[in-house]
Design a protein around this motif. Structure first.
Motif, PDB file in Angstrom:
ATOM      1  N   LEU A  84      35.074 -15.495  10.206  1.00  0.00           N
ATOM      2  CA  LEU A  84      35.530 -14.954  10.210  1.00  0.00           C
ATOM      3  C   LEU A  84      36.566 -16.187   9.542  1.00  0.00           C
ATOM      4  CD1 LEU A  84      36.162 -12.273  12.332  1.00  0.00           C
ATOM      5  CD2 LEU A  84      34.802 -12.263  10.878  1.00  0.00           C
ATOM      6  N   GLY A  85      36.067 -16.942   9.348  1.00  0.00           N
ATOM      7  CA  GLY A  85      37.155 -18.219   8.714  1.00  0.00           C
ATOM      8  C   GLY A  85      37.978 -18.950   9.976  1.00  0.00           C
ATOM      9  N   GLY A  86      38.180 -18.488  10.990  1.00  0.00           N
ATOM     10  CA  GLY A  86      38.787 -18.832  11.922  1.00  0.00           C
ATOM     11  C   GLY A  86      38.440 -20.677  12.802  1.00  0.00           C
ATOM     12  N   LYS A  87      39.504 -20.844  13.008  1.00  0.00           N
ATOM     13  CA  LYS A  87      39.269 -22.030  14.103  1.00  0.00           C
ATOM     14  C   LYS A  87      39.491 -21.907  15.624  1.00  0.00           C
ATOM     15  CE  LYS A  87      41.352 -24.943   9.824  1.00  0.00           C
ATOM     16  NZ  LYS A  87      42.333 -25.315   9.457  1.00  0.00           N
ATOM     17  N   LEU A 103      42.158 -14.265   9.927  1.00  0.00           N
ATOM     18  CA  LEU A 103      40.632 -13.557   9.933  1.00  0.00           C
ATOM     19  C   LEU A 103      40.107 -12.910   9.064  1.00  0.00           C
ATOM     20  CD1 LEU A 103      40.002 -13.004  13.810  1.00  0.00           C
ATOM     21  CD2 LEU A 103      39.852 -15.791  12.640  1.00  0.00           C
ATOM     22  N   GLN A 104      39.015 -13.450   8.136  1.00  0.00           N
ATOM     23  CA  GLN A 104      38.701 -12.735   7.053  1.00  0.00           C
ATOM     24  C   GLN A 104      37.890 -11.541   7.279  1.00  0.00           C
ATOM     25  OE1 GLN A 104      40.576 -12.925   4.227  1.00  0.00           O
ATOM     26  NE2 GLN A 104      41.802 -14.077   5.574  1.00  0.00           N
ATOM     27  N   ASP A 105      36.887 -10.799   6.511  1.00  0.00           N
ATOM     28  CA  ASP A 105      35.778  -9.951   6.007  1.00  0.00           C
ATOM     29  C   ASP A 105      34.647 -10.510   7.270  1.00  0.00           C
ATOM     30  OD1 ASP A 105      37.513  -8.291   5.413  1.00  0.00           O
ATOM     31  OD2 ASP A 105      36.159  -7.833   3.357  1.00  0.00           O
ATOM     32  N   GLY A 106      33.658 -10.353   7.692  1.00  0.00           N
ATOM     33  CA  GLY A 106      32.039 -11.228   7.959  1.00  0.00           C
ATOM     34  C   GLY A 106      31.417 -10.156   8.679  1.00  0.00           C
ATOM     35  N   PHE A 107      30.471 -10.482   8.681  1.00  0.00           N
ATOM     36  CA  PHE A 107      29.099 -10.108   9.210  1.00  0.00           C
ATOM     37  C   PHE A 107      28.505 -10.823  10.816  1.00  0.00           C
ATOM     38  CE2 PHE A 107      24.336  -9.555   9.909  1.00  0.00           C
ATOM     39  CZ  PHE A 107      24.399  -8.374  10.225  1.00  0.00           C
ATOM     40  N   ILE A 108      28.015 -10.043  11.684  1.00  0.00           N
ATOM     41  CA  ILE A 108      29.606 -10.689  13.794  1.00  0.00           C
ATOM     42  C   ILE A 108      27.922 -10.458  13.980  1.00  0.00           C
ATOM     43  CG2 ILE A 108      29.946 -10.796  15.877  1.00  0.00           C
ATOM     44  CD1 ILE A 108      31.576 -11.978  13.713  1.00  0.00           C
ATOM     45  N   LYS A 109      26.884 -11.866  14.510  1.00  0.00           N
ATOM     46  CA  LYS A 109      25.415 -11.943  14.907  1.00  0.00           C
ATOM     47  C   LYS A 109      25.365 -11.708  16.416  1.00  0.00           C
ATOM     48  CE  LYS A 109      21.262 -14.308  15.249  1.00  0.00           C
ATOM     49  NZ  LYS A 109      20.220 -12.660  15.571  1.00  0.00           N
ATOM     50  N   THR A 110      25.383 -10.331  16.960  1.00  0.00           N
ATOM     51  CA  THR A 110      25.828 -10.913  18.515  1.00  0.00           C
ATOM     52  C   THR A 110      24.574 -11.144  19.434  1.00  0.00           C
ATOM     53  OG1 THR A 110      24.053  -7.903  18.512  1.00  0.00           O
ATOM     54  CG2 THR A 110      26.855  -8.466  17.606  1.00  0.00           C
ATOM     55  N   PHE A 111      23.798 -11.635  19.370  1.00  0.00           N
ATOM     56  CA  PHE A 111      22.555 -12.072  20.280  1.00  0.00           C
ATOM     57  C   PHE A 111      21.937 -10.036  20.718  1.00  0.00           C
ATOM     58  CE2 PHE A 111      24.521 -15.647  18.135  1.00  0.00           C
ATOM     59  CZ  PHE A 111      23.130 -16.284  17.832  1.00  0.00           C
TER      60      PHE A 111
END
Length: 159
Positions: A84-87, A103-111
């Protein structure tokens, strides 16, 4: 939704204020020492997201057990924030994160970890961004009425 977990743990961790649109107004960090109970380990995904929105530095230590949950939650949440562009700086037993992050838009891999997926949905609503988990179905494992409850509260997921 996750605040109940914080309260029921008997440990005051953070104080968060939400408006009707679930936007985070203010989070006050508290320095605390406590034993990592199962309930605290379960809330680390949402805690990590909230820490990214907290004023100042939040540091988590002594949480090695997070590596052996449904997923390696330290590594997954590091990737969550970075996607999400964070640190975030991750250690063997925790992390350090400075907020407030944009934080920005994003696709999260949840496992396939239900708590990672729920955290992505809450971040989506709280920030008004298209933060999309790759697996929503895994949420049913622990909270079958999650989406119905959000809808009842008036929350809108950004698709």
């Amino acid at each position: 939704i996750f605040i109940d977990d914080l309260i029921s743990s008997g440990t005051q961790i953070i104080l968060a204020f939400f408006d009707a649109a679930f936007r985070i107004f203010l989070i006050i960090d508290w320095i605390f020492f406590c034993e990592f109970t199962e309930i605290l380990l379960c809330i680390i995904p949402i805690f990590t997201f909230l820490a990214s929105q907290a004023i100042g530095i939040t540091k988590l230590v002594g949480a090695e057990e997070l590596k052996v949950k449904e997923s390696d939650r330290l590594d997954v949440m590091k990737n969550f924030i970075l996607e999400l562009g964070g640190k975030i700086e991750v250690y063997d037993d925790g992390f350090e994160i400075t907020g407030i992050q944009d934080l920005q838009d994003g696709f999260i891999k949840t496992f396939d970890d239900h708590r990672i997926a729920m955290t992505a949905i809450i971040a989506n609503i709280a920030l008004g961004k298209k933060i999309i988990p790759d697996n929503r179905e895994c949420i049913k494992d622990s909270y079958p009425s999650f989406f119905e409850d959000l809808k009842e509260l008036g929350a809108e997921i950004n698709e």
